[in-house]
Scaffold this active site. Structure first.
Site, PDB file in Angstrom:
ATOM      1  N   ASN A   1      -9.203   4.258  -1.055  1.00 21.60           N
ATOM      2  CA  ASN A   1      -9.619   5.296  -0.109  1.00 21.60           C
ATOM      3  C   ASN A   1      -8.763   6.554  -0.179  1.00 21.60           C
ATOM      4  OD1 ASN A   1     -11.813   3.869   0.980  1.00 21.60           O
ATOM      5  ND2 ASN A   1     -10.474   2.727   2.367  1.00 21.60           N
TER       6      ASN A   1
ATOM      7  N   HIS B   1       0.825  -1.213   0.000  1.00 27.57           N
ATOM      8  CA  HIS B   1       0.000   0.000   0.000  1.00 27.57           C
ATOM      9  C   HIS B   1       0.859   1.263   0.000  1.00 27.57           C
ATOM     10  CE1 HIS B   1      -4.059   1.302  -0.030  1.00 27.57           C
ATOM     11  NE2 HIS B   1      -4.219   1.582   1.240  1.00 27.57           N
TER      12      HIS B   1
ATOM     13  N   ASN C   1      -6.419   7.193   4.293  1.00 27.61           N
ATOM     14  CA  ASN C   1      -7.812   7.595   4.082  1.00 27.61           C
ATOM     15  C   ASN C   1      -8.042   9.094   4.133  1.00 27.61           C
ATOM     16  OD1 ASN C   1      -8.072   4.848   4.090  1.00 27.61           O
ATOM     17  ND2 ASN C   1      -9.570   4.751   5.740  1.00 27.61           N
TER      18      ASN C   1
ATOM     19  N   PHE D   1      -2.352   9.372   7.292  1.00 32.28           N
ATOM     20  CA  PHE D   1      -2.822   8.028   6.965  1.00 32.28           C
ATOM     21  C   PHE D   1      -3.608   8.098   5.655  1.00 32.28           C
ATOM     22  CE2 PHE D   1      -1.637   7.317  11.328  1.00 32.28           C
ATOM     23  CZ  PHE D   1      -1.052   6.069  11.276  1.00 32.28           C
TER      24      PHE D   1
END
EC number: 3.1.1.29
Length: 243
Positions: free
Chosen positions: A112, A19, A66, A64
């Site tokens: 996201n 990710h 999101n 982060f």
């Protein structure tokens, strides 16, 4: 000015995750070119420099994944930039590992980080998707995305990041297809075929100063009948004009 935003999660715990390939890509660009040391601003790590003669801001949001758009949007508002001045680099499940795609606008595809960018930065920015492959089963997606790259992945990950860093100036020059070809060739693939050029068909030039109608009248005119039964009939009808 161009912002190149790599998406990922902050902290050593996530550093090697699939990710975080967006962070890895921006780090590779930072190492390869003359950028300032990383500093903290806009709830992100940023570095300033130049690529292809244009000022570039590298940014790694520390919010982060999101909430990535909050940090990037703050930077864009500070510098008064538009979506066209942003390139986002991030992981893509639906691309095979080592493949890359670059386009302007589009959907978030369930990512996201991109959802957040769309909400805070607009949608018409360029998106560089780096394939991490799909585990094949939906239930395994989270562990796959938040899992570290395997040692075997270095075979494609390192040349991918190196090629992107070496040719990062193409992002500034909007040479998107050329960059994709560079990456494809570095990974042992084939460059996309260029669209065939239109043939320069040779056309008959018209004589200077003549209209198309005039040319048509002077081109391959049928011969006038002067002898034979048909000629006799025409003479009776119209007489011997022109003689």
């Amino acid at each position: 000015m161009l912002i190149i935003a790599g998406l990922g999660n902050p902290g050593g715990k996530y550093a090697g995750n699939r990710h975080n390939i967006g962070f890895m890509a921006v780090d590779a660009i930072h190492r390869r070119h003359s950028f300032s040391p990383w500093s903290k601003k806009f709830r992100a790590e940023i570095a300033e420099g130049e690529l292809g003669g244009e000022k570039v801001l590298l940014i790694k949001p520390q919010t982060f994944m999101n909430l990535s758009g909050e940090a990037v949007g703050e930077a864009m508002r500070f510098y008064k930039l538009q979506p066209a001045d942003l390139v986002a680099i991030y992981d893509e499940l639906d691309l095979p590992a080592g493949k890359a795609r670059l386009k302007t606008g589009g959907g978030h595809g369930g990512h996201n980080g991109i959802k957040s960018l769309d909400a805070h930065c607009g949608k018409e920015y360029r998106r560089l998707r780096l394939g991490i492959g799909h585990p094949g089963i939906k239930e395994m997606v989270q562990n796959h995305v938040l899992g570290d790259f395997a040692k075997a992945d270095k075979a494609w990950l390192e040349p991918l990041l190196d090629t992107l860093a070496d040719n990062a100036d193409m992002l500034v020059r909007n040479e998107d297809s050329q960059l994709m070809n560079k990456i494809a060739l570095a990974l042992g693939g084939k460059a996309e075929e260029e669209k065939p050029r239109k043939d320069n068909k040779t056309t008959e030039k018209k004589p200077a100063g003549q209209s198309h109608i005039h040319q048509a009248r002077n081109h391959n005119q049928p011969k006038v009948l002067t002898t034979g039964p048909m000629a006799d009939i025409l003479k009776k009808m119209f007489g011997n004009k022109g003689e």
